[in-house]
Design an enzyme around this catalytic site. Structure first.
Site, mmCIF file in Angstrom:
data_model
loop_
_atom_site.group_PDB
_atom_site.id
_atom_site.type_symbol
_atom_site.label_atom_id
_atom_site.label_comp_id
_atom_site.label_asym_id
_atom_site.label_seq_id
_atom_site.Cartn_x
_atom_site.Cartn_y
_atom_site.Cartn_z
ATOM 1 C CB SER A 107 -11.093 12.994 -13.368
ATOM 2 O OG SER A 107 -9.131 12.850 -12.818
ATOM 3 N N GLY A 108 -9.932 11.012 -10.347
ATOM 4 C CA GLY A 108 -9.668 11.131 -9.126
ATOM 5 C C GLY A 108 -10.568 10.149 -8.302
ATOM 6 C CB THR A 112 -5.625 4.456 -12.567
ATOM 7 O OG1 THR A 112 -6.778 5.176 -12.966
ATOM 8 C CG2 THR A 112 -4.619 3.845 -12.818
ATOM 9 C CG ASN A 157 -5.456 11.490 -10.550
ATOM 10 O OD1 ASN A 157 -5.000 11.146 -9.595
ATOM 11 N ND2 ASN A 157 -6.440 11.005 -10.587
ATOM 12 C CB SER A 160 -5.828 13.387 -13.841
ATOM 13 O OG SER A 160 -6.925 12.603 -14.887
ATOM 14 C CB SER A 161 -6.572 7.786 -16.936
ATOM 15 O OG SER A 161 -5.980 6.829 -15.401
ATOM 16 N N GLY A 389 -15.758 8.996 -15.428
ATOM 17 C CA GLY A 389 -17.279 8.366 -14.858
ATOM 18 C C GLY A 389 -18.225 9.348 -15.796
ATOM 19 C CD GLU A 391 -14.717 14.158 -17.927
ATOM 20 O OE1 GLU A 391 -14.094 15.189 -18.665
ATOM 21 O OE2 GLU A 391 -13.257 13.952 -17.045
HETATM 22 N N1 LIG Z 1 -7.513 3.326 -2.082
HETATM 23 C C1 LIG Z 1 -7.232 4.091 -2.271
HETATM 24 N N2 LIG Z 1 -6.148 4.230 -0.895
HETATM 25 C C2 LIG Z 1 -5.495 5.677 -1.209
HETATM 26 N N3 LIG Z 1 -5.385 6.375 -1.670
HETATM 27 C C3 LIG Z 1 -6.193 5.884 -2.909
HETATM 28 C C4 LIG Z 1 -6.853 4.672 -3.443
HETATM 29 N N4 LIG Z 1 -7.731 5.128 -4.733
HETATM 30 C C5 LIG Z 1 -7.299 6.213 -4.997
HETATM 31 N N5 LIG Z 1 -6.287 7.269 -4.248
HETATM 32 C C6 LIG Z 1 -5.676 8.106 -4.150
HETATM 33 O O1 LIG Z 1 -6.101 8.753 -5.137
HETATM 34 C C7 LIG Z 1 -5.059 9.088 -6.192
HETATM 35 C C8 LIG Z 1 -6.054 8.925 -7.889
HETATM 36 O O2 LIG Z 1 -6.331 8.301 -7.735
HETATM 37 P P1 LIG Z 1 -6.564 7.414 -8.936
HETATM 38 O O3 LIG Z 1 -6.605 5.815 -9.463
HETATM 39 O O4 LIG Z 1 -5.203 8.181 -10.366
HETATM 40 O O5 LIG Z 1 -7.644 8.353 -9.581
HETATM 41 P P2 LIG Z 1 -8.460 8.065 -10.944
HETATM 42 O O6 LIG Z 1 -7.555 6.753 -11.958
HETATM 43 O O7 LIG Z 1 -9.925 7.272 -10.915
HETATM 44 O O8 LIG Z 1 -8.563 9.690 -11.934
HETATM 45 C C9 LIG Z 1 -4.123 8.017 -6.068
HETATM 46 O O9 LIG Z 1 -3.256 8.943 -6.665
HETATM 47 C C10 LIG Z 1 -3.629 7.688 -4.832
HETATM 48 O O10 LIG Z 1 -3.229 9.104 -4.378
HETATM 49 MG MG LIG Z 2 -6.875 6.978 -13.621
#
Ligand SMILES: Nc1ncnc2c1ncn2[C@@H]1O[C@H](COP(=O)(O)OP(=O)(O)O)[C@@H](O)[C@H]1O
Ligand SMILES: [Mg+2]
Length: 1028
Positions: A107-108, A112, A157, A160-161, A389, A391
């Site tokens: 997560s984070g 996404t 995050n 977080s999804s 992924g 956890e």
């Molecule tokens: N490629 C990227 N460039 C800049 N910031 C990113 C990038 N990927 C993630 N982030 C930052 O990290 C945060 C969490 O990403 P997210 O995709 O929501 O994580 P996940 O879906 O894996 O939990 C986003 O809100 C953003 O602020």
């Molecule tokens: Mg996500």
């Protein structure tokens, strides 16, 4: 990877496969670190993309970047999420095979975000018509809606999804996105009723409360204060600095419209959200064994917002009583406090969970491109899997069990697909299959999911069996059934060392990625996911259209017990695997660099943990088990051909022979590489690196050569251009000259023709045929005349004029003559005038009469032939006052005997005097001078006739002068006897005195001879002159 790498791109290795020490986790992490420090967040493991969350906006997602990756080979550009997206897209287009991109990570970690980037890439780079634009918009807009309902702020995050998402993007035959389909997995429903400290409920609740218009809130019975709602205060974190609920609300509202939600649907959706909040505020009191609702104020909103008023009582009842069906009799059993609140929470979770599923279905309907589904079924698909992924927490429960099971399945898929493709490739390339050493996690998957013997089956069994089944009995059952499994341990089964780190209520699974301890508490309940029947019934009565779709009556009449959560999940995973198996996968592994969401911080411990749980080392091992590097012959040759004289600059033979020549030249050892049918396989990265380094060195000399070549080429072009220009100018100039010459010739021919014609017609009247000729003749005569005019008056030459100009010529000649005379006259001085006058008189007298006249013409007449010194002073004296005008020596012939005597003839104003020395021998007054005779021949003899009767005179005087013309002219002038000069032919008679007569005979001869002839005459022989 093989592109012209910039220094920055060369930080570490762009592909972990090329790490020399590929088994070393430290080397792996060091490479990640090096690149992360340079903001290089992407690195490959073969075709797997590893991405480290930068936690800051990098300038690498611009349209320019998208263009750079569009249609370019995967390994020709530096690693990027766009490269993965483009590669999948191109494979789909060229090979016609469905693709999927599997994004995993904690997560984070950026899953996404990655999936959004991919979606944006397709939205921007794929061809699109106007219709397609709507689909693109909906695809993009589905994100904020799903995130509002399915994402929440967690400790890890802020966005977080809380559900797994698999999204299909459908492309038509032109490669334009025409539709989409979303499948959601395992929404974390428990978040609706409970949040850990520092976490929040799903965004939509806060968005509604913060952003909802006053009217809306009033209608929903909500207050603009999240603290008022039990379901929102558990985490004690209503506000998050990185989230702006109010503006997000606007985005979501707009997105709902774009996706195609009607106003009614939105209202009903929000009713449900509000009702969940109200439900959360339902409080219980009363005795422990008999709960009753104490918060009537809150519950009064429930029917208003979600349910028909008529069921208010039912709901009230349902939240406090359990209806049991015993032997076909409906019994109502009161709930205790705990049961009542969990019934309430179960209802909230069920309502939210099912609404979420409805939402996803609704989005799916809007993403279905009707035209296509009806008429075209053969669209291609790219699937995007954004799923949690591995956890591993301090305490891991049922959710982690499911999630980690899911990751085992994905790893299984990865192994199968990767190894299979690896094996297929070896077979296709005709390379002996070498077994790849890797850990096959099928054994763990089986441990979890095997029918009857797997953990899920055992869990289901415990849930269903009558009697006192509990989480602990479940644990015992596990120990009994799978106790001997090498990947399963419990406190009881563990060795002493493991026991220390395990609770008695835990079991440990040795996942492929590492060991995880799961606490069995709550497993049964969560697996059962029970909602009391009477609550379901109440829900079925709702007038909210969404709820009626979520809770239908068939469910109630279906006596069969619904599948447990784990079984449902297992089934949905099996389906997912099926979907993914039918596609060609690409992998994106996301890593988060630190727990504090800070940019630039590389927390090594945390990353090592993720590298392990994402199975990256395992990925690498599988990938490296065979050959580190493989490339199609043409690509390999194209890149490295400059390193071998045999293949540079071009190889004409078979590609494989070219590559063989090349690698032999490079000194590859047989064990280092293998030649397939269309590819070369290189076992060790160092081999490739050595080649790369050689290329790097070679590039400099190539660059110089290219430069030189280019310079030469450009100069040659310049020269060619100049030359061509010169040739063009020359050609033009030659043309001009030739045309001039031709014109000239034509003119000349014309002239000649006219000339000839004119010549033929020259005697005719002036007519067109001869006018040119005549004009020309005139012209040329005049021009000739101009050059050949007479030089002086005596020059009588004159060009012959043409007939037509005879008259004019005559005029001209006269004019010319006059002009010459005139200008001659102008130049005459008095002296010369005098001379001329004398010459004129001489001319009058002698011209054409005397032979020696012409010789005298050019000789000037002098004023005198004898000056004062030559004349005796006595003579001068004798002359007295008479002024002497002319004197000349003469020869006097005696009248008797014709003896010649030297005398001087002096002319004065009045008389001619003949002197001898000092004596005046004879004076002849001009008045007495009768005449002067002279011969017509060239001699100088002349006779002065005097009257014979004059006694003073002794008869006519016979004289001879060498300057006879001059002398006689002077005499004629002085004596005014111009008309008295007789020019005689043959002989002259003269008187000798006393009546006697003498005769002088003149005959022409060879020389002058004066003598007395036999006949007594004076004979004069005069030399013949040619002039007459
Ligand atoms: N490629 C990227 N460039 C800049 N910031 C990113 C990038 N990927 C993630 N982030 C930052 O990290 C945060 C969490 O990403 P997210 O995709 O929501 O994580 P996940 O879906 O894996 O939990 C986003 O809100 C953003 O602020
Ligand atoms: Mg996500």
């Amino acid at each position: 990877m093989e592109s012209a790498l910039t220094a920055r791109d060369r930080v570490g290795v762009q592909d972990f496969v090329l790490l020399e020490n590929y088994t070393s986790e430290a080397a792996f992490i060091e490479n990640l670190r090096k690149r992360f420090k340079e903001n290089l967040i992407y690195t490959y493991i073969g075709s797997v993309l590893v991405s480290v969350n930068p936690y800051k906006d990098l300038e690498i997602y611009t349209k320019n970047h998208m263009e750079r990756y569009r249609g370019v080979n995967f390994y020709e550009v530096s690693p990027h999420i766009y490269a993965v997206a483009d590669n999948s897209y191109r494979s789909m287009r060229t090979e016609g095979k469905d693709q999927c991109i599997l994004i995993s990570g904690e997560s984070g970690a950026g899953k996404t975000e990655a999936s959004k980037k991919i979606l944006q890439y397709y939205a921007v780079t794929c061809p699109a018509s106007e219709q397609v634009q709507t689909v693109k918009d909906r695809l993009l807009q589905s994100n904020p809606v799903l995130e509002a309902f399915g994402n929440a702020k967690t400790l890890r995050n802020d966005n977080s999804s809380r559900f797994g998402k698999y999204m299909d993007i459908q492309f038509d035959f032109k490669g334009a996105p025409v539709g989409g389909h979303i499948i959601n997995y395992l929404l974390e429903k428990s978040r609706v009723v409970h949040q850990n400290h520092g976490e929040r409920n799903f965004h939509i609740f806060y968005q509604l409360i913060e952003g909802g218009e006053e009217d809306l809130l009033r209608h929903l019975g909500l207050e603009r204060n999240p603290q008022q709602y039990q379901y929102l205060i558990k985490g004690n974190c209503p506000k998050v600095s990185s989230i702006n609920d109010r503006s997000d609300w606007k985005v979501v509202r707009k997105a709902l419209t774009v996706i195609g939600f009607s106003e009614n649907e939105v209202e009903e959706l929000l009713n449900i959200i509000a009702s969940v909040l109200h439900l959360g505020n339902v409080q219980y009191g009363g005795e422990d064994s008999n709960a009753c609702i104490t918060s009537d104020i809150q519950i009064k909103y429930l029917p208003r917002v979600t349910l028909v008023l008529s069921v208010f009582a039912c709901l009230h009842l349902s939240l406090t009583f359990l209806s049991l069906c015993v032997f076909h009799h409906q019994l109502m059993s009161p709930l205790n406090l705990e049961q009542a609140s969990s019934a309430r929470d179960a209802l909230a979770k069920a309502v939210y969970g099912r609404t979420f599923t409805w939402l996803v279905n609704k989005i799916n309907t809007s993403l279905t491109y009707t035209v296509y589904t009806r008429t075209h079924t053969n669209y291609s698909v790219i699937g995007l899997l954004d799923i949690y992924g591995f956890e591993v927490f301090q305490h891991n429960s049922f959710e982690q069990f499911c999630i980690n099971y899911c990751n085992e399945k994905l790893q299984q898929l990865f192994i199968e697909l990767t190894l299979k493709s690896e094996q297929d490739e070896y077979e296709a390339e005709g390379i002996t299959w070498e077994p790849v050493q890797y850990f096959n996690n099928k054994i763990i998957c089986d441990l979890v999911e095997e029918k009857f013997k797997g953990i899920i089956s055992i869990l289901d069994e415990e849930c269903l069996r009558p009697g006192d089944a509990s989480d602990l009995t479940f644990l015992e059952k596990l120990e009994d059934t799978v106790g001997g499994h090498p990947h399963f341990v419990t406190h009881k089964l563990a060795d002493a060392k493991t026991r220390k780190v395990m609770g008695r209520d835990e079991f440990r699974l040795l996942h492929y990625a590492g060991e995880v301890n799961y606490n069995v508490n709550g497993f049964l309940d969560k697996n059962n996911d029970l909602l009391f029947r009477n609550l379901k019934e109440v829900m079925c009565m709702s007038e909210n259209k969404i709820l009626t779709q979520c809770f239908n009556r068939e469910e109630l009449s279906d006596k069969k017990r619904p599948d447990t959560a784990a079984t449902q999940f297992k089934a949905s995973l099996a389906k997912l695997m099926e979907i993914l198996m039918s596609k060609e996968p690409s992998y994106v592994r996301c890593i988060k660099p630190n727990d504090s969401k800070q940019s630039g911080r590389f927390d090594e411990v945390l990353i090592r943990h993720q590298v392990k749980y994402l199975g990256l080392m395992e990925n690498l091992r599988v990938r490296r088990a065979g050959f580190a590097y493989r490339r199609r012959y043409e690509v390999f040759l194209q890149r490295y051909k400059s390193l071998c004289p045999g293949t540079w600059p071009n190889w004409d033979g078979k590609l494989s022979d070219g590559v063989s020549t090349l690698v032999k030249h490079l000194g590859y050892k047989p064990e280092e590489y293998k030649m397939g049918r269309s590819k070369i396989f290189i076992r060790f990265p160092k081999t490739l690196f050595a080649t790369e380094d050689a290329l790097e060195t070679r590039k400099h000399s190539l660059a110089t050569k290219l430069q030189a070549g280019w310079k030469g080429y450009s100069q040659k072009c310049k020269y060619q251009k100049l030359r061509n220009s010169a040739i063009a100018v020359q050609a033009w100039w030659r043309g001009i000259l030739a045309r001039r010459r031709a014109q000239h010739r034509r003119q000349a021919a014309n002239t000649i023709r006219r000339f000839i014609k004119g010549f033929i017609y020259r005697h005719k009247e002036r007519c067109p045929e001869n006018e040119y000729f005549l004009d020309y003749v005139r012209y040329s005569f005049l021009m000739n005349l101009r050059k050949n005019l007479p030089k002086n008056v005596l020059d009588k030459s004159w060009p012959t004029p043409p007939a037509a100009l005879t008259e004019a010529s005559e005029h001209l000649r006269k004019m010319c003559m006059q002009n010459m005379v005139w200008s001659y006259c102008k130049k005459i001085n008095p002296e010369w005038k005098h001379q001329m006058e004398q010459k004129m008189i001489a001319s009058e007298i002698f011209k054409d009469k005397k032979d020696n006249y012409p010789q005298s013409v050019p000789k000037l007449f002098v004023s005198t032939r004898l000056d004062g010194e030559n004349i005796n002073p006595k003579v001068v004296q004798a002359l007295g006052s008479e002024k002497m005008k002319y004197a000349v020596p003469v020869t006097k012939y005696d009248r008797r005997g014709y003896k010649p005597r030297h005398r001087q003839l002096l002319l004065t104003a009045n008389s001619a005097v003949i002197a001898e020395e000092g004596k005046l021998k004879q004076r002849i007054d001009y008045g007495t001078l009768k005449g002067i005779s002279v011969s017509s021949l060239s001699d100088g003899v002349f006779v002065l006739h005097v009257p014979s009767e004059d006694n003073k005179q002794k008869g006519d005087v016979v004289l001879q002068s060498d300057h006879v013309i001059e002398t006689l002219t002077k005499l004629a002038i002085c004596a005014d006897k111009i008309n008295s000069i007789n020019i005689n032919q043959g002989s002259i008679k003269f008187t000798m005195g006393q009546g006697k007569e003498g005769i002088i005979d003149f005959t022409p001869g060879s020389e002058l001879l004066v003598a007395k002839a036999k006949n007594g005459h004076l004979s004069v022989t005069a030399p013949r002159l040619n002039s007459r």
